[in-house]
Scaffold this motif. Structure first.
Motif, PDB file in Angstrom:
ATOM      1  N   MET A 154       0.818  -1.188   0.000  1.00  0.00           N
ATOM      2  CA  MET A 154       0.000   0.000   0.000  1.00  0.00           C
ATOM      3  C   MET A 154       0.865   1.258   0.000  1.00  0.00           C
ATOM      4  O   MET A 154       0.512   2.240  -0.634  1.00  0.00           O
ATOM      5  CB  MET A 154      -0.927   0.001   1.215  1.00  0.00           C
ATOM      6  N   ALA A 155       1.968   1.216   0.719  1.00  0.00           N
ATOM      7  CA  ALA A 155       2.830   2.393   0.803  1.00  0.00           C
ATOM      8  C   ALA A 155       3.440   2.714  -0.557  1.00  0.00           C
ATOM      9  O   ALA A 155       3.503   3.876  -0.954  1.00  0.00           O
ATOM     10  CB  ALA A 155       3.917   2.183   1.847  1.00  0.00           C
ATOM     11  N   ARG A 156       3.885   1.691  -1.267  1.00  0.00           N
ATOM     12  CA  ARG A 156       4.462   1.919  -2.594  1.00  0.00           C
ATOM     13  C   ARG A 156       3.430   2.539  -3.527  1.00  0.00           C
ATOM     14  O   ARG A 156       3.726   3.465  -4.272  1.00  0.00           O
ATOM     15  CB  ARG A 156       4.967   0.607  -3.203  1.00  0.00           C
ATOM     16  N   ALA A 157       2.210   2.027  -3.471  1.00  0.00           N
ATOM     17  CA  ALA A 157       1.149   2.533  -4.340  1.00  0.00           C
ATOM     18  C   ALA A 157       0.839   3.996  -4.016  1.00  0.00           C
ATOM     19  O   ALA A 157       0.638   4.808  -4.923  1.00  0.00           O
ATOM     20  CB  ALA A 157      -0.099   1.675  -4.193  1.00  0.00           C
ATOM     21  N   ALA A 158       0.808   4.331  -2.741  1.00  0.00           N
ATOM     22  CA  ALA A 158       0.522   5.707  -2.332  1.00  0.00           C
ATOM     23  C   ALA A 158       1.566   6.674  -2.885  1.00  0.00           C
ATOM     24  O   ALA A 158       1.258   7.821  -3.201  1.00  0.00           O
ATOM     25  CB  ALA A 158       0.462   5.811  -0.811  1.00  0.00           C
ATOM     26  N   LEU A 159       2.780   6.198  -3.000  1.00  0.00           N
ATOM     27  CA  LEU A 159       3.866   7.045  -3.511  1.00  0.00           C
ATOM     28  C   LEU A 159       4.001   6.983  -5.033  1.00  0.00           C
ATOM     29  O   LEU A 159       4.728   7.775  -5.620  1.00  0.00           O
ATOM     30  CB  LEU A 159       5.197   6.615  -2.876  1.00  0.00           C
ATOM     31  N   GLY A 160       3.346   6.002  -5.636  1.00  0.00           N
ATOM     32  CA  GLY A 160       3.511   5.818  -7.073  1.00  0.00           C
ATOM     33  C   GLY A 160       4.845   5.188  -7.418  1.00  0.00           C
ATOM     34  O   GLY A 160       5.361   5.365  -8.515  1.00  0.00           O
ATOM     35  N   TRP A 161       5.415   4.463  -6.466  1.00  0.00           N
ATOM     36  CA  TRP A 161       6.725   3.824  -6.652  1.00  0.00           C
ATOM     37  C   TRP A 161       6.570   2.408  -7.175  1.00  0.00           C
ATOM     38  O   TRP A 161       5.657   1.680  -6.789  1.00  0.00           O
ATOM     39  CB  TRP A 161       7.472   3.725  -5.325  1.00  0.00           C
ATOM     40  N   GLY A 162       7.522   2.002  -7.987  1.00  0.00           N
ATOM     41  CA  GLY A 162       7.654   0.614  -8.385  1.00  0.00           C
ATOM     42  C   GLY A 162       8.679  -0.062  -7.475  1.00  0.00           C
ATOM     43  O   GLY A 162       9.271   0.568  -6.589  1.00  0.00           O
ATOM     44  N   VAL A 163       8.888  -1.336  -7.713  1.00  0.00           N
ATOM     45  CA  VAL A 163       9.860  -2.097  -6.934  1.00  0.00           C
ATOM     46  C   VAL A 163      11.248  -1.474  -7.046  1.00  0.00           C
ATOM     47  O   VAL A 163      11.973  -1.356  -6.051  1.00  0.00           O
ATOM     48  CB  VAL A 163       9.877  -3.579  -7.374  1.00  0.00           C
TER      49      VAL A 163
END
Length: 71
Positions: free
Chosen positions: A1-10
């Motif tokens: 969820m945190a990655r999605a909130a930031l718009g970050w990929g792996v």
């Protein structure tokens, strides 16, 4: 969820936490990580503005602690 909130990929999270992409994949699969590695990931999220929120009847979660600035 945190990655999605930031718009970050792996790759983004791996770079920001200074860990390998495989470490991120293992983490997201729920595999145990060494504590220092887990801490690096958490610190990368916190530095990017993620706030971890405690369970409040609905489960653990995350939210953006501050608005992201456009680059």
């Amino acid at each position: 969820m945190a990655r999605a909130a930031l718009g970050w990929g792996v790759l983004d999270l791996a770079r920001e936490a200074a860990v390998s992409t495989q470490t991120i994949v293992r983490f997201e699969r729920g595999e145990a990580l060494k504590q220092p590695t887990f801490n690096r990931i958490c610190l990368a999220f916190k530095a990017a503005g993620i706030e971890f929120i405690p369970e409040n009847g609905g489960g653990l979660g995350v939210r953006l602690a501050r608005r992201l600035e456009s680059k």
